[in-house]
Design a protein around this motif. Structure first.
Motif, short mmCIF file in Angstrom:
data_model
loop_
_atom_site.label_atom_id
_atom_site.label_comp_id
_atom_site.label_asym_id
_atom_site.label_seq_id
_atom_site.Cartn_x
_atom_site.Cartn_y
_atom_site.Cartn_z
N CYS A 74 38.31 21.92 63.96
CA CYS A 74 38.45 22.91 64.95
C CYS A 74 38.20 24.41 64.40
CB CYS A 74 39.88 23.01 65.67
SG CYS A 74 40.39 21.69 66.48
N ALA A 75 38.30 24.54 63.18
CA ALA A 75 37.96 25.93 62.45
C ALA A 75 36.55 25.92 62.55
CB ALA A 75 38.40 25.91 61.21
N HIS A 76 35.75 24.69 62.25
CA HIS A 76 34.14 24.68 62.45
C HIS A 76 33.65 24.91 63.53
CE1 HIS A 76 34.65 23.81 57.91
NE2 HIS A 76 33.36 24.24 57.87
N LEU A 77 34.22 24.39 64.44
CA LEU A 77 33.90 24.37 65.98
C LEU A 77 34.21 25.58 66.54
CD1 LEU A 77 35.17 21.13 67.62
CD2 LEU A 77 32.96 21.75 67.34
N SER A 78 35.18 26.35 66.19
CA SER A 78 35.46 27.73 66.68
C SER A 78 34.31 28.91 65.97
CB SER A 78 36.84 28.18 66.30
OG SER A 78 37.01 29.51 66.44
N ALA A 79 34.19 28.58 64.64
CA ALA A 79 33.38 29.46 63.98
C ALA A 79 31.97 29.36 64.49
CB ALA A 79 33.48 29.25 62.28
N ARG A 80 31.66 28.18 64.53
CA ARG A 80 30.14 27.91 65.15
C ARG A 80 29.87 28.43 66.52
NH1 ARG A 80 26.66 23.95 62.36
NH2 ARG A 80 25.26 24.22 63.97
N GLY A 81 30.89 28.26 67.20
CA GLY A 81 30.88 28.62 68.85
C GLY A 81 30.84 30.28 68.85
N THR A 82 31.75 30.75 68.34
CA THR A 82 31.85 32.30 68.67
C THR A 82 30.82 32.95 67.51
OG1 THR A 82 33.53 32.40 66.48
CG2 THR A 82 34.36 32.34 68.71
N HIS A 83 30.63 32.75 66.50
CA HIS A 83 29.24 33.42 65.93
C HIS A 83 28.07 33.06 66.22
CE1 HIS A 83 31.75 35.43 62.33
NE2 HIS A 83 32.66 34.66 62.80
N ARG A 84 27.88 32.10 67.14
CA ARG A 84 26.55 31.95 67.70
C ARG A 84 26.14 33.19 68.61
NH1 ARG A 84 22.64 32.16 69.47
NH2 ARG A 84 21.18 30.95 70.33
N MET A 85 27.34 33.68 69.23
CA MET A 85 27.28 34.77 70.04
C MET A 85 27.27 36.08 69.38
SD MET A 85 29.65 35.79 73.46
CE MET A 85 30.59 36.87 72.63
N LEU A 86 28.34 36.11 68.29
CA LEU A 86 28.51 37.25 67.89
C LEU A 86 27.42 37.77 66.88
CD1 LEU A 86 32.27 36.93 66.86
CD2 LEU A 86 31.04 38.00 69.09
N ILE A 198 38.54 33.54 64.82
CA ILE A 198 38.42 32.11 64.62
C ILE A 198 39.70 31.11 64.45
CG2 ILE A 198 37.66 30.44 62.62
CD1 ILE A 198 35.30 32.59 62.14
N HIS A 199 40.60 31.94 63.74
CA HIS A 199 41.98 30.87 63.60
C HIS A 199 42.73 30.94 64.95
CE1 HIS A 199 41.13 29.44 59.35
NE2 HIS A 199 40.65 30.95 59.33
N SER A 200 42.87 31.74 65.50
CA SER A 200 43.65 31.75 66.70
C SER A 200 42.96 30.74 67.62
CB SER A 200 43.55 33.10 67.40
OG SER A 200 44.13 34.34 66.53
N ILE A 201 41.51 30.71 68.11
CA ILE A 201 41.01 29.58 68.73
C ILE A 201 40.82 28.32 68.13
CG2 ILE A 201 38.79 28.87 69.24
CD1 ILE A 201 37.78 31.70 69.81
N ALA A 202 40.95 28.10 66.96
CA ALA A 202 41.08 26.86 65.91
C ALA A 202 42.64 26.23 66.15
CB ALA A 202 40.90 27.11 64.66
#
Length: 395
Positions: A74-86, A198-202
């Motif tokens: 979930c941490a990697h999914l969160s990081a990839r999803g959010t940083h793709r936009m950020l 990242i970690h809140s979402i994860a």
């Protein structure tokens, strides 16, 4: 707030201004051009399945079940999803960049714990040797050129063209004095937002996956909703928002797994409430969110997991998942409610929809949903929790 004077060798003697509208920086990019941003987020999440989870996919094609540590996933999914936009491509796909962002939170909390044992006058010097600084320097290596480009465009008056592209553009646009505009301070500001995302979402995503595995009876209804809305009408931000049964399941998961306290605040001046209660300066106050969320008077049979508790027959939830209220405090309340909650729910629901659609899941033999661990007074999903996955056979 992190002090840039104690990180990366910044030479300024002032803290970052608290007047910078961080709420606007978080909220506006994630809400403007919503469909464009959704496809960017979704693309990052789907790429994570292909990239970060490639071994899981291959194993699931050739074996019955494959195990994975749910929090790491979930941490990697969160990081990839959010940083793709950020920050956008190609940086958001760099494994080292993602690892630095994921591990930054642990570094910050380790620093906080260490600082409590150090006298105040020594903390600025001790901070120079903390692991947080190496994280910030690495992020600067990745994003320094991007920030310099946005700073140049701001000086030339052409930054507005990039305002909807990425977070560095927004940070530069809102930096309005000589302190804020320094590159080191811009990096610190970005990482502050990273710390909160990242970690809140994860954690929410991981708790939801653990609850889904513990309560597989809800999977048919959730899959039917995904097929009727997303597969039929398209994967868009508006359609993801229509997944009311998923909203209800997430709300129930967050209700039982969320923080025991919310809106923790320090009283800066003596304050008297309308009933005469006096709170002296220097005290900490908060909402007892856990007591509210687990109250039988507010939520009948509050100890029982009911994944459709919030679902209404008209295809909505009550309350809406992103609408804070006196009985729904997971995102805080009032003007200081989490400004990133809309982005967070889009990332979480998009990832869960893809996972639910593509996989069957169960716990390893002889195990069940692990209890949450307490970190800083708040529950957090077990760092070692394992889930078994199998590619769904669709008939």
């Amino acid at each position: 707030m992190l002090n840039p004077t104690s990180t990366m060798g910044a030479t300024s003697t002032s803290r970052l201004s608290t007047d910078l509208p961080t709420r606007s920086i978080v909220a506006l990019p994630s809400q403007r051009h919503s469909d464009q941003n959704f496809f960017i987020i979704a693309g990052g999440i789907f790429a994570a399945f292909i990239g970060t989870l490639l071994s899981l996919f291959l194993c699931c094609f050739f074996k019955d079940w494959e195990s994975t540590t749910i929090v790491n996933l979930c941490a990697h999914l969160s990081a990839r999803g959010t940083h793709r936009m950020l920050v956008g491509l190609p940086i958001c796909r760099d494994p080292e960049y993602l690892d630095v962002n994921i591990s930054f939170t642990a570094a910050v909390f380790s620093m906080m714990a260490a600082m409590t044992a150090i006298p105040g006058f020594l903390r600025p010097y001790a901070a120079q040797w903390m692991n947080v600084n190496s994280h910030l320097r690495k992020v600067k290596m990745f994003l320094g050129d991007m920030f310099q480009d946005r700073l140049t465009k701001k000086r030339e008056g052409t930054l507005e063209e990039d305002m909807t592209k990425d977070l560095p553009s927004w940070l530069v646009a809102y930096a309005d004095d000589d302190i804020e505009i320094q590159l080191d301070n811009l990096i610190v500001r970005l990482m502050q937002l990273n710390l909160a995302s990242i970690h809140s979402i994860a954690n929410v995503m991981a708790d939801a996956m653990l609850d889904l595995t513990a309560h597989p009876e809800y999977l048919p209804a959730l899959r039917q909703e995904i097929e009727e809305i997303l597969d039929a009408d398209g994967w868009t931000k508006n359609n993801v928002a229509k997944l009311a049964k998923m909203d209800s399941f997430l709300m129930e998961s967050m209700r039982l797994s969320g923080s025991a306290i919310q809106l923790l605040r320090k009283v800066m001046t003596d304050f008297t409430f309308s009933d005469g209660t006096i709170v002296p300066r220097g005290n900490l106050i908060c909402f007892a969110a856990g007591s509210m969320h687990e109250s039988n008077e507010v939520y009948p049979n509050a100890d029982t997991f009911d994944g459709l508790r919030f679902y209404q027959e008209d295809g909505t939830t009550k309350p809406p998942i992103t609408t804070p209220g006196y009985t729904w405090l997971v995102f805080g309340h009032g003007s200081h409610a989490c400004p990133g909650r809309f982005l967070a729910m889009t990332v979480i629901k998009t990832a869960l929809a893809q996972l639910i659609k593509e996989f069957d899941l169960k716990f390893p033999e002889g195990t069940s949903r692990p209890a949450s661990t307490i970190v800083g007074g708040s529950p957090s999903p077990s760092r070692t929790a394992q889930i078994l996955w199998k590619r769904r056979v669709k008939g």
